[in-house]
Scaffold this active site. Sequence first.
Site, PDB file in Angstrom:
ATOM      1  N   HIS A  17      20.561  40.497  15.494  1.00 28.86           N
ATOM      2  CA  HIS A  17      20.228  39.394  14.574  1.00 28.86           C
ATOM      3  C   HIS A  17      21.284  38.281  14.688  1.00 28.86           C
ATOM      4  O   HIS A  17      20.960  37.101  14.711  1.00 28.86           O
ATOM      5  CB  HIS A  17      20.231  39.863  13.112  1.00 28.86           C
ATOM      6  CG  HIS A  17      19.172  40.863  12.755  1.00 28.86           C
ATOM      7  ND1 HIS A  17      19.455  42.038  12.097  1.00 28.86           N
ATOM      8  CD2 HIS A  17      17.829  40.859  12.952  1.00 28.86           C
ATOM      9  CE1 HIS A  17      18.327  42.701  11.902  1.00 28.86           C
ATOM     10  NE2 HIS A  17      17.325  42.017  12.417  1.00 28.86           N
ATOM     11  N   LYS A  41       7.760  48.006   0.923  1.00 28.19           N
ATOM     12  CA  LYS A  41       8.701  48.862   1.660  1.00 28.19           C
ATOM     13  C   LYS A  41       9.844  49.236   0.736  1.00 28.19           C
ATOM     14  O   LYS A  41      10.200  48.468  -0.146  1.00 28.19           O
ATOM     15  CB  LYS A  41       9.302  48.079   2.837  1.00 28.19           C
ATOM     16  CG  LYS A  41       8.519  48.151   4.124  1.00 28.19           C
ATOM     17  CD  LYS A  41       9.417  47.583   5.231  1.00 28.19           C
ATOM     18  CE  LYS A  41       8.665  47.256   6.492  1.00 28.19           C
ATOM     19  NZ  LYS A  41       9.513  46.500   7.439  1.00 28.19           N
ATOM     20  N   ARG A  90      12.892  41.150  21.661  1.00 24.56           N
ATOM     21  CA  ARG A  90      13.792  42.054  22.390  1.00 24.56           C
ATOM     22  C   ARG A  90      13.165  42.544  23.690  1.00 24.56           C
ATOM     23  O   ARG A  90      13.803  42.625  24.721  1.00 24.56           O
ATOM     24  CB  ARG A  90      14.131  43.280  21.525  1.00 24.56           C
ATOM     25  CG  ARG A  90      15.067  42.970  20.390  1.00 24.56           C
ATOM     26  CD  ARG A  90      15.112  44.080  19.412  1.00 24.56           C
ATOM     27  NE  ARG A  90      13.781  44.339  18.862  1.00 24.56           N
ATOM     28  CZ  ARG A  90      13.531  45.165  17.869  1.00 24.56           C
ATOM     29  NH1 ARG A  90      14.497  45.844  17.325  1.00 24.56           N
ATOM     30  NH2 ARG A  90      12.294  45.324  17.421  1.00 24.56           N
ATOM     31  N   SER A 128      17.473  47.535  13.286  1.00 23.68           N
ATOM     32  CA  SER A 128      18.029  48.012  12.011  1.00 23.68           C
ATOM     33  C   SER A 128      17.683  49.484  11.817  1.00 23.68           C
ATOM     34  O   SER A 128      18.482  50.254  11.258  1.00 23.68           O
ATOM     35  CB  SER A 128      17.456  47.197  10.851  1.00 23.68           C
ATOM     36  OG  SER A 128      17.856  45.862  10.944  1.00 23.68           O
TER      37      SER A 128
HETATM   38  O1  PNS Z   1      12.717  41.806  10.260  1.00 25.23           O
HETATM   39  P1  PNS Z   1      11.240  42.070  10.242  1.00 25.23           P
HETATM   40  O2  PNS Z   1      10.929  43.214   9.307  1.00 25.23           O
HETATM   41  O3  PNS Z   1      10.663  42.255  11.616  1.00 25.23           O
HETATM   42  O4  PNS Z   1      10.577  40.736   9.625  1.00 25.23           O
HETATM   43  C1  PNS Z   1       9.197  40.668   9.427  1.00 25.23           C
HETATM   44  C2  PNS Z   1       8.837  39.476   8.533  1.00 25.23           C
HETATM   45  C3  PNS Z   1       9.614  39.501   7.234  1.00 25.23           C
HETATM   46  C4  PNS Z   1       9.148  38.175   9.246  1.00 25.23           C
HETATM   47  C5  PNS Z   1       7.294  39.562   8.276  1.00 25.23           C
HETATM   48  O5  PNS Z   1       6.972  40.832   7.834  1.00 25.23           O
HETATM   49  C6  PNS Z   1       6.808  38.539   7.263  1.00 25.23           C
HETATM   50  O6  PNS Z   1       6.759  37.375   7.532  1.00 25.23           O
HETATM   51  N1  PNS Z   1       6.458  39.045   6.059  1.00 25.23           N
HETATM   52  C7  PNS Z   1       6.030  38.221   4.954  1.00 25.23           C
HETATM   53  C8  PNS Z   1       4.546  38.416   4.691  1.00 25.23           C
HETATM   54  C9  PNS Z   1       3.729  37.542   5.621  1.00 25.23           C
HETATM   55  O7  PNS Z   1       3.916  36.342   5.683  1.00 25.23           O
HETATM   56  N2  PNS Z   1       2.801  38.166   6.357  1.00 25.23           N
HETATM   57  C10 PNS Z   1       1.898  37.473   7.241  1.00 25.23           C
HETATM   58  C11 PNS Z   1       2.445  37.271   8.615  1.00 25.23           C
HETATM   59  S1  PNS Z   1       1.319  38.013   9.719  1.00 25.23           S
END
Ligand code: PNS
Length: 163
Positions: A17, A41, A90, A128
């Site tokens: 990150h 979660k 990645r 993570s």
């Molecule tokens: O670090 P991560 O868990 O890969 O991040 C994922 C994240 C937070 C970017 C994604 O889950 C997100 O944007 N969640 C918010 C809900 C949302 O907007 N969902 C629609 C996108 S398809």
Amino acid sequence: MAKAVYPGSFDPITLGHMDVIKRASELFDELTVAVLNNSTKTPLFSVDERVNMLQEVCADLPNVRVDHFSGLTADYVIKNGFNSIIRGLRAVTDFEYELQMAQTNRKLAPRADTVFLTTSLEYAYLSSTTVREVAYYGGDISRFVPEGIDKIIYEKYKDIKKK
Ligand code: PNS
């Protein structure tokens, strides 16, 4: 002004990150690292704890600020007028999910583009989830997370195991 947001769970922040944050901060005038408060979660760290860790490790990056949000990333992007959404890639395994998310966000927030940064090769294996697992079993995570963050993670597991 080019304003970008790097949304994520950051549970916890890793060197992967950090690599993305540093490189994105050089590409944009202002970068906001935004922690998702996700009610579906159960994270290891609370939103406040994750924000505090990020603030600590980003303190030397003057154009980086840390925030948190709930709900849709697209709504947060529109509300705050971001031009770009940063995500790290990645490996090819990340691609399908990231592409789907980028296309969805583009529909919901058409003014913002998703910008993918390929994570430096040395961190391509890092997540993570693996950091949490290694730490849970007492393995050495000092090469995976920014300085000082390893202690916070070990302490968290010590507290959890006491309960
Ligand atoms: O670090 P991560 O868990 O890969 O991040 C994922 C994240 C937070 C970017 C994604 O889950 C997100 O944007 N969640 C918010 C809900 C949302 O907007 N969902 C629609 C996108 S398809």
